[in-house]
Scaffold this active site. Structure first.
Site, PDB file in Angstrom:
ATOM      1  CG  HIS A 159      24.247  48.881  59.908  1.00 43.29           C
ATOM      2  ND1 HIS A 159      25.149  47.841  59.984  1.00 43.29           N
ATOM      3  CD2 HIS A 159      23.072  48.339  59.493  1.00 43.29           C
ATOM      4  CE1 HIS A 159      24.534  46.712  59.626  1.00 43.29           C
ATOM      5  NE2 HIS A 159      23.279  46.986  59.328  1.00 43.29           N
ATOM      6  CG  ASP A 195      19.915  43.002  62.407  1.00 46.15           C
ATOM      7  OD1 ASP A 195      18.790  43.544  62.363  1.00 46.15           O
ATOM      8  OD2 ASP A 195      20.639  42.831  61.395  1.00 46.15           O
ATOM      9  CG  HIS A 197      22.522  42.913  58.170  1.00 44.01           C
ATOM     10  ND1 HIS A 197      21.143  42.918  58.260  1.00 44.01           N
ATOM     11  CD2 HIS A 197      22.828  42.537  56.912  1.00 44.01           C
ATOM     12  CE1 HIS A 197      20.626  42.562  57.084  1.00 44.01           C
ATOM     13  NE2 HIS A 197      21.629  42.323  56.248  1.00 44.01           N
TER      14      HIS A 197
HETATM   15  C1  6XA Z   1      21.971  47.268  52.413  1.00 43.61           C
HETATM   16  C2  6XA Z   1      21.640  46.279  53.468  1.00 43.61           C
HETATM   17  C3  6XA Z   1      21.376  46.962  54.762  1.00 43.61           C
HETATM   18  C4  6XA Z   1      21.040  46.008  55.856  1.00 43.61           C
HETATM   19  C5  6XA Z   1      20.356  46.696  56.972  1.00 43.61           C
HETATM   20  C6  6XA Z   1      20.046  45.840  58.147  1.00 43.61           C
HETATM   21  N1  6XA Z   1      22.140  46.628  51.131  1.00 43.61           N
HETATM   22  N2  6XA Z   1      20.856  45.910  59.175  1.00 43.61           N
HETATM   23  O1  6XA Z   1      19.088  45.117  58.239  1.00 43.61           O
HETATM   24  O2  6XA Z   1      20.663  45.263  60.307  1.00 43.61           O
HETATM   25 ZN    ZN Z   2      19.821  43.588  59.715  1.00 44.09          ZN
END
Ligand code: 6XA
Ligand code: ZN
Length: 345
Positions: A159, A195, A197
């Site tokens: 991210h 992943d 996300h």
């Molecule tokens: C925040 C969620 C962050 C997700 C992080 C994650 N509410 N990214 O696993 O791959």
């Molecule tokens: Zn994730």
């Protein structure tokens, strides 16, 4: 397969994050990497430590201004008399200026971040920098001819953009490694992010580039974090047009549709003809993950690894998310074992 790991990850230990308006204990915690390490060791994988690197390979992906901020952040927060973790509370959204760095520390925290889930702590910089060194050491193994390596990175990275943190990420480990592969002579590198996300940071870093194909299979951003990026119509821009591909799937999607997306993404990797593959490996696609909504089960990770091995590319796995700590080790081991057993390494 070679595994690179350092226990410096434990220096980053956030206390709380905001989750849907509530302050809850951080999901992204040291026990995650410890569990993965234990599972890898139990199945006999060789684990080595990282080499040291100067900031230059990290500055190939992140702005010097952002890295300077991260490096000094904790000291400046402490100078304000704070003892708990630093979290932002204001952001320069549409119409605000990003070119002028405010003097105020909390205002800078907002300039360089995008959520309230990513506490900056006493050991964050040391741990994040060590994670980048883990990724770079694994990258060197690949550049040196290894068929595969696993960078057991924590905090995660996908991210984080050129000048912002969020989503538990500070330095984009996979992007740093992909750029280093290019700098070591690879003409093209493919990134395939599995992943749960969307890897918004990785996408934004390479969005205008034709030498790095970025693909991500993830929960549909209409309902899933990071919400504001990761749609199917984001295909790159300028010289990078056609070299970014997203596969957003509705929350709750079947495992069959997830593997259909993987098949499409692998087809594009093959057509791209890269010298190496970087796989941001999150196992929050697991059915029991507490913050995600896909349905992959333990044996599905064997199948994932085997499918990636069939691409017959030097492959660098970089650890990302996954919060079902009791199963996280088995799921990661299965992905790597599936790769090895299919002739991958
Ligand atoms: C925040 C969620 C962050 C997700 C992080 C994650 N509410 N990214 O696993 O791959
Ligand atoms: Zn994730």
């Amino acid at each position: 397969m070679d595994v690179i790991y350092t226990d410096r990850h434990r220096l980053h230990r956030g206390e709380f994050e905001f989750f849907a308006g509530e302050l809850v204990p951080c999901y992204e915690k040291p026990e995650r990497a410890d569990a993965v390490l234990a599972a890898l060791t139990a199945c006999g994988m060789a684990v080595g430590g990282p080499e040291s690197f100067c900031l230059a390979p990290i500055e190939r992906v992140h702005t010097p201004r952002y890295l300077r901020f991260l490096e000094s952040a904790w000291q400046r927060w402490r100078a304000l008399g704070k003892e708990r973790d630093a979290l932002p509370d204001v952001w320069p959204i549409r119409g605000f200026r990003h070119d002028i760095e405010p003097d105020d520390f909390v205002a800078q925290l907002g300039l360089y971040s995008f959520d309230t889930a990513t506490p900056l702590t006493a050991g964050t910089w040391t741990a994040a920098r060590a994670a980048a060194e883990v990724a770079l050491t694994a990258q060197r193994r690949i550049a040196g001819g290894a068929r595969a390596a696993f960078a057991l990175t924590r905090p995660p990275g996908h991210h984080a953009g050129a000048d912002f943190f969020g989503g538990y990420c500070f330095i984009n480990n996979a992007a740093v490694a992909a750029q280093a592969l290019i700098d070591d002579g690879a003409r093209r590198v493919a990134i395939l992010d599995v992943d749960y996300h969307h890897g918004n940071g990785t996408q934004s870093i390479f969005y205008e580039r034709a030498d790095v194909l970025v693909q991500s299979i993830h929960g549909d951003p209409k309902t899933e974090y990071p919400y504001y990026l990761g749609h199917a119509d984001e295909t790159g821009s300028g010289a990078g047009t056609g070299f970014n591909r997203n596969y957003p799937l509705p929350a709750g999607s079947s495992t069959a549709s997830w593997f259909d997306a993987l098949e499409a993404a692998c087809g594009r990797v093959r057509d791209f003809g890269p010298a190496a593959l970087v796989v941001p490996l999150g196992v929050d696609t697991y059915v029991g993950d507490p913050i995600s909504r896909f349905r992959l089960d333990r044996p599905d990770y064997l199948r994932l690894g085997a499918r990636l091995a069939a691409l017959r590319l030097p492959t660098l796995f970089v650890f990302e998310g996954g919060y079902a700590v009791a199963e996280i080790g088995e799921n990661v081991v299965n992905a790597l074992r599936g790769f090895e057993e299919a002739g991958g390494a």
